[in-house]
Write a protein that holds these residues in place. Structure first.
Motif, mmCIF file in Angstrom:
data_model
loop_
_atom_site.group_PDB
_atom_site.id
_atom_site.type_symbol
_atom_site.label_atom_id
_atom_site.label_comp_id
_atom_site.label_asym_id
_atom_site.label_seq_id
_atom_site.Cartn_x
_atom_site.Cartn_y
_atom_site.Cartn_z
ATOM 1 N N GLN A 1 0.830 -1.200 0.000
ATOM 2 C CA GLN A 1 0.000 0.000 0.000
ATOM 3 C C GLN A 1 0.868 1.255 0.000
ATOM 4 O O GLN A 1 1.693 1.450 0.887
ATOM 5 C CB GLN A 1 -0.908 0.025 1.235
ATOM 6 N N HIS A 2 0.669 2.102 -1.020
ATOM 7 C CA HIS A 2 1.419 3.345 -1.138
ATOM 8 C C HIS A 2 0.474 4.451 -1.583
ATOM 9 O O HIS A 2 -0.483 4.213 -2.327
ATOM 10 C CB HIS A 2 2.550 3.217 -2.167
ATOM 11 N N LEU A 3 0.747 5.660 -1.148
ATOM 12 C CA LEU A 3 -0.036 6.809 -1.588
ATOM 13 C C LEU A 3 0.859 8.036 -1.598
ATOM 14 O O LEU A 3 1.546 8.321 -0.616
ATOM 15 C CB LEU A 3 -1.231 7.046 -0.659
ATOM 16 N N ARG A 4 0.848 8.752 -2.720
ATOM 17 C CA ARG A 4 1.613 10.003 -2.836
ATOM 18 C C ARG A 4 0.696 11.170 -2.486
ATOM 19 O O ARG A 4 -0.454 11.246 -2.938
ATOM 20 C CB ARG A 4 2.157 10.176 -4.248
ATOM 21 N N LEU A 5 1.225 12.090 -1.682
ATOM 22 C CA LEU A 5 0.509 13.302 -1.324
ATOM 23 C C LEU A 5 1.329 14.499 -1.776
ATOM 24 O O LEU A 5 2.547 14.539 -1.579
ATOM 25 C CB LEU A 5 0.291 13.403 0.197
ATOM 26 N N ASP A 6 0.658 15.467 -2.339
ATOM 27 C CA ASP A 6 1.304 16.693 -2.777
ATOM 28 C C ASP A 6 0.936 17.838 -1.844
ATOM 29 O O ASP A 6 0.071 17.700 -0.967
ATOM 30 C CB ASP A 6 0.904 17.016 -4.217
ATOM 31 N N ALA A 7 1.588 18.964 -2.036
ATOM 32 C CA ALA A 7 1.359 20.132 -1.183
ATOM 33 C C ALA A 7 -0.130 20.456 -1.108
ATOM 34 O O ALA A 7 -0.829 20.474 -2.120
ATOM 35 C CB ALA A 7 2.125 21.331 -1.714
ATOM 36 N N GLY A 8 -0.619 20.699 0.117
ATOM 37 C CA GLY A 8 -2.026 21.019 0.317
ATOM 38 C C GLY A 8 -2.898 19.813 0.582
ATOM 39 O O GLY A 8 -4.112 19.966 0.754
ATOM 40 N N GLN A 9 -2.291 18.620 0.661
ATOM 41 C CA GLN A 9 -3.073 17.410 0.893
ATOM 42 C C GLN A 9 -2.673 16.751 2.206
ATOM 43 O O GLN A 9 -1.562 16.906 2.696
ATOM 44 C CB GLN A 9 -2.864 16.406 -0.251
#
Length: 315
Positions: free
Chosen positions: A209-217
């Motif tokens: 399980q992987h998830l990328r988060l960007d600025a503001g998330q």
């Protein structure tokens, strides 16, 4: 069914042990004696496994008052006693793992007291701000830069690394990998959360399980998995500037957050727990925050003592 005398005694003993181990005077032989007590009786294990649910707000209280308050809770607030000694009595926490977590929190290299925030500069130049009641270990080697967040919350601003070592933050629920960024990670008994202020991070739960988060998330991660992604709002990271910001937030949730910044017990009357609150409340003066709540909303702050406060409806 009422708790048995043996269950009541186990709760009292657990309260005394918690107050002792949470004090600045806790020693290695205290841990050994506590473990002997813990392992000697299943009732002791049950009481201790439930203790964190009601004792976390006692962090920072003088030891004698902490024990006294918990013992008083055991005598006069039956629901608190049930939550420690009986509630979920059929379920079993993995006591070895829990015991290990407790030991790591107590012996972490960097810890903050209730109401304290502390800035650290790491060996690579990265900046870390520890929130109230937090515990952190730092493990840098030739392969990686690793933070082990045992408890609480941190704001991390990573620095460039000449060896291109990954920058990682581990909690008991998963791993956050910085992708050249500024971000927040928190952990409590229920799970973890990360919020990205600049650039990106990747959250991983094992290999699958992987998830990328960007600025503001931001996203929570824990036993149920990762996500969903949510947008940051003004409340995210407001603690670094000394306040909590509520945006149509249930009063019970706001008081649970505020309680992390003050010693003792801060209760919310269930009759007003769902009341929606908006505003900014100082964490450097929680009495002022409570006064603001009482002034701006139809609420009353009842104090048995500085360490036992209840927020209820104003009649």
């Amino acid at each position: 069914m009422s708790p048995s005398p043996a269950q009541r005694q186990a709760v009292r003993d657990a309260a005394r042990w918690y107050a002792q181990l949470s004090s600045d005077q806790a020693r290695a032989d205290d841990l050994a004696q506590w473990q002997s007590w813990h392992d000697s009786n299943p009732l002791h294990q049950q009481a201790w496994q439930r203790m964190q649910a009601i004792s976390r707000p006692l962090a920072g209280m003088p030891r004698e008052l902490a024990a006294s308050t918990l013992l008083h809770a055991g005598r006069t607030r039956r629901q608190v006693l049930y939550s420690v000694a009986i509630l979920l009595g059929g379920g079993t926490v993995a006591s070895l793992g829990w015991r290990s977590d407790m030991r790591r929190e107590l012996t972490a290299a960097h810890r903050t007291a209730v109401g304290e925030r502390r800035a650290l500069t790491l060996a690579d130049g990265s900046q870390v701000l520890l929130d109230t009641d937090s515990a952190l270990d730092v493990q840098f080697d030739a392969q990686q830069r690793l933070l082990l967040l045992r408890r609480g919350q941190v704001l991390v601003t990573t620095a460039a690394d000449v060896s291109a070592r990954p920058f990682l933050v581990d909690t008991r629920f998963g791993r956050v990998r910085a992708l050249g960024t500024r971000f927040i990670v928190s952990v409590d008994e229920r799970g973890s959360e990360t919020a990205v202020l600049e650039k990106s991070v990747q959250v991983s739960l094992g290999a699958a399980q992987h998830l990328r988060l960007d600025a503001g998330q931001r996203a929570a991660f824990g036993p149920a998995g990762i996500g969903p992604l949510r947008a940051n709002d003004a409340s995210v990271g407001a603690w670094r500037d000394g306040s909590l910001i509520a945006i149509e937030q249930p009063l019970g949730e706001l008081l649970a957050q505020l309680s992390r910044y003050r010693p003792g017990l801060l209760f919310c009357d269930p009759a007003v727990a769902a009341m929606k609150i908006s505003g900014a409340f100082p964490i450097t003066d929680t009495d002022l925050a409570l006064a603001a709540l009482q002034s701006a909303f139809a609420l009353k702050v009842q104090r048995r003592s500085r360490y036992w406060v209840t927020v209820m409806a104003r009649h």
